[in-house]
Design an enzyme around this catalytic site. Sequence first.
Site, short mmCIF file in Angstrom:
data_model
loop_
_atom_site.label_atom_id
_atom_site.label_comp_id
_atom_site.label_asym_id
_atom_site.label_seq_id
_atom_site.Cartn_x
_atom_site.Cartn_y
_atom_site.Cartn_z
N CYS A 114 -5.62 -9.24 3.47
CA CYS A 114 -6.70 -8.35 3.94
C CYS A 114 -7.97 -9.08 4.37
O CYS A 114 -8.36 -8.98 5.53
CB CYS A 114 -7.01 -7.33 2.86
N VAL A 162 0.83 -1.22 0.00
CA VAL A 162 0.00 0.00 0.00
C VAL A 162 0.86 1.26 0.00
O VAL A 162 0.69 2.16 -0.82
CB VAL A 162 -0.95 0.00 1.22
N GLU A 183 -7.52 2.46 2.61
CA GLU A 183 -7.15 2.20 1.22
C GLU A 183 -7.94 1.00 0.68
O GLU A 183 -8.08 -0.01 1.37
CB GLU A 183 -5.63 1.93 1.16
N ARG A 188 0.22 -14.48 1.43
CA ARG A 188 -0.34 -14.48 2.78
C ARG A 188 -1.75 -15.10 2.75
O ARG A 188 -2.57 -14.72 1.94
CB ARG A 188 -0.38 -13.03 3.33
N ASP A 241 10.86 3.68 5.41
CA ASP A 241 10.64 2.31 5.91
C ASP A 241 11.77 2.00 6.89
O ASP A 241 12.89 2.50 6.73
CB ASP A 241 10.63 1.29 4.77
N1 LIG Z 1 -1.99 -5.23 0.64
C1 LIG Z 1 -3.19 -4.80 0.27
O1 LIG Z 1 -3.73 -5.18 -0.78
C2 LIG Z 1 -3.93 -3.80 1.10
C3 LIG Z 1 -5.04 -3.13 0.57
C4 LIG Z 1 -5.71 -2.19 1.36
C5 LIG Z 1 -5.29 -1.96 2.66
N2 LIG Z 1 -4.22 -2.65 3.15
C6 LIG Z 1 -3.79 -2.35 4.52
O2 LIG Z 1 -2.65 -1.50 4.42
C7 LIG Z 1 -1.73 -1.77 5.49
C8 LIG Z 1 -0.37 -2.13 4.93
O3 LIG Z 1 -0.50 -3.31 4.17
P1 LIG Z 1 0.67 -3.80 3.21
O4 LIG Z 1 0.15 -5.00 2.50
O5 LIG Z 1 1.19 -2.66 2.41
O6 LIG Z 1 1.76 -4.23 4.30
P2 LIG Z 1 3.29 -4.62 4.06
O7 LIG Z 1 3.63 -5.58 5.12
O8 LIG Z 1 3.51 -4.98 2.63
O9 LIG Z 1 4.07 -3.23 4.31
C9 LIG Z 1 4.23 -2.64 5.55
C10 LIG Z 1 5.56 -1.91 5.55
O10 LIG Z 1 5.67 -1.13 6.75
C11 LIG Z 1 7.02 -1.17 7.18
N3 LIG Z 1 7.09 -0.79 8.59
C12 LIG Z 1 6.62 -1.45 9.68
N4 LIG Z 1 6.87 -0.74 10.80
C13 LIG Z 1 7.48 0.40 10.42
C14 LIG Z 1 7.97 1.54 11.11
N5 LIG Z 1 7.86 1.65 12.43
N6 LIG Z 1 8.57 2.50 10.40
C15 LIG Z 1 8.67 2.41 9.07
N7 LIG Z 1 8.23 1.36 8.36
C16 LIG Z 1 7.64 0.38 9.01
C17 LIG Z 1 7.44 -2.61 6.90
O11 LIG Z 1 8.85 -2.75 6.85
C18 LIG Z 1 6.78 -2.83 5.53
O12 LIG Z 1 7.62 -2.49 4.46
C19 LIG Z 1 -2.38 -2.89 6.31
O13 LIG Z 1 -3.12 -2.31 7.34
C20 LIG Z 1 -3.32 -3.54 5.32
O14 LIG Z 1 -4.41 -4.18 5.93
C21 LIG Z 1 -3.53 -3.55 2.42
#
Ligand SMILES: NC(=O)c1ccc[n+]([C@@H]2O[C@H](COP(=O)([O-])OP(=O)(O)OC[C@H]3O[C@@H](n4cnc5c(N)ncnc54)[C@H](O)[C@@H]3O)[C@@H](O)[C@H]2O)c1
Length: 435
Positions: free
Chosen positions: A259, A11, A147, A326, A30
Amino acid sequence: MKIAVVGTGYVGLVAGVCFADAGHDVTCVDNNEEKIKQLLDNEVPIYEPGLRDVLLRSQSRLTFTTDIESAVKENDLIFSAVGTPEGPDGRPIMDFTETVAKSVCKHANRKKFLVLKSTVPIGTAKWLKDVCADNSDEEIEIISNPEFLREGVALSDFLKPDRVVIGCTTEEAKQMMYEVYEAFLSSKDQILYMDNASAEMCKYAANSFLATKISFINELALLADEVGADINEVRRGFTSDSRISPAFFQPGLGYGGSCFPKDVKALVKKGEEHDIPMRVIRAVEEANDYQKIILHKRLLNHFGDLKNRTIVVWGLSFKPSTDDVREAPSLKLIEKLQQAGAKVKAFDPVASKNALAAASQSFEVMPSAYDGMEGADALVIVTEWNEFKKPDFDKIKSKLKAPLIFDGRNIFDQNKMKAMGFEYFNMGRLALNES
Ligand SMILES: NC(=O)c1ccc[n+]([C@@H]2O[C@H](COP(=O)([O-])OP(=O)(O)OC[C@H]3O[C@@H](n4cnc5c(N)ncnc54)[C@H](O)[C@@H]3O)[C@@H](O)[C@H]2O)c1
């Protein structure tokens, strides 16, 4: 505008890159140094079609860093897109979000806006408002902006959203968020302003409803198999009603991904906290767990015993066009097959590495869709990647011990399969085998 996005996952990276594409100056943060190093080398750490091209064309407005302090000091609008994975009791783990909020508090040098892009439990904005008030002398205003992008088509979803949901309480926040998203909107009506809790709940409502559609059609497909109906015809008939959209009504092997499973669970938990048992979506989850192992049951029925059988699995990602595994149905199926004594060989265009890392037990990865299929007992289709849709059937036939395919995604024409001499099992259309 100047924007910081914390978290460069599926995201955060898409959001950051698209904001930059729209002309904003974006700092992507990140805490995973390896990810940031890759991004600084113009490598995209995830598989998302088209993302690298947009990243390259927006490069002049993009910065990648692990330095959250500078990102907070230099930007007033900070998006948090860190993970909110499922915790042991089904509630999302909020530690990453809390860490980001506390970093914003610690480094805030004037008023900041913290925008929650992650999917967060209803009530998070309220909770973080208190956390920030306790941890910062500067005002931190919380904006909820869930999102809705889908992996695999994330860029088009982000660049042309159906709607943008904003939960906030001030005109200043509304105006700011409008400016952030203006380039992506075809009309002002596409941006929906509401209170924070409602915005948070929108996301859970959308995902739980979509999960409900999936479990509903899957269960109908199981029944269609038993009563001699064809689920395609059933779907055509009932979705021709103007009140029922045909979108997202394809029988398959159950929903997976990062999700739906966790968001459905989180909504059940939120209901329990308030004495609302959430009966509908609990049933959705139960139906989904069953669906994930349906092909194992069918293989077992067919062979009687899976010991020493070799099963080829096509598709490991939880859906096509992503490397995300996942909660993928493939992993559950492979685990069940292995427990039953079968040998599994699998092929996926991009997700094999992730699947091997996530699997409970190792399995053989095939170098191509066909190499390694020799002498296998059956081919099982788990993910409907385009390249599986028009395969070399002669090759498959010549390699398998017998021409036997279990298709969890209904990607082939049943009559053609029969004419080619395949024994072909699919979802919700088994009755046609008998005709
Ligand atoms: N993947 C999807 O399709 C999707 C769609 C809509 C909403 N979401 C939501 O969006 C959020 C993120 O999902 P994602 O799939 O992108 O997750 P992800 O695991 O791919 O990415 C999360 C990122 O955050 C980083 N991170 C964690 N702690 C941190 C910190 N303290 N400082 C800086 N960086 C940090 C991690 O290293 C990682 O790169 C979740 O809540 C998810 O439910 C995901």
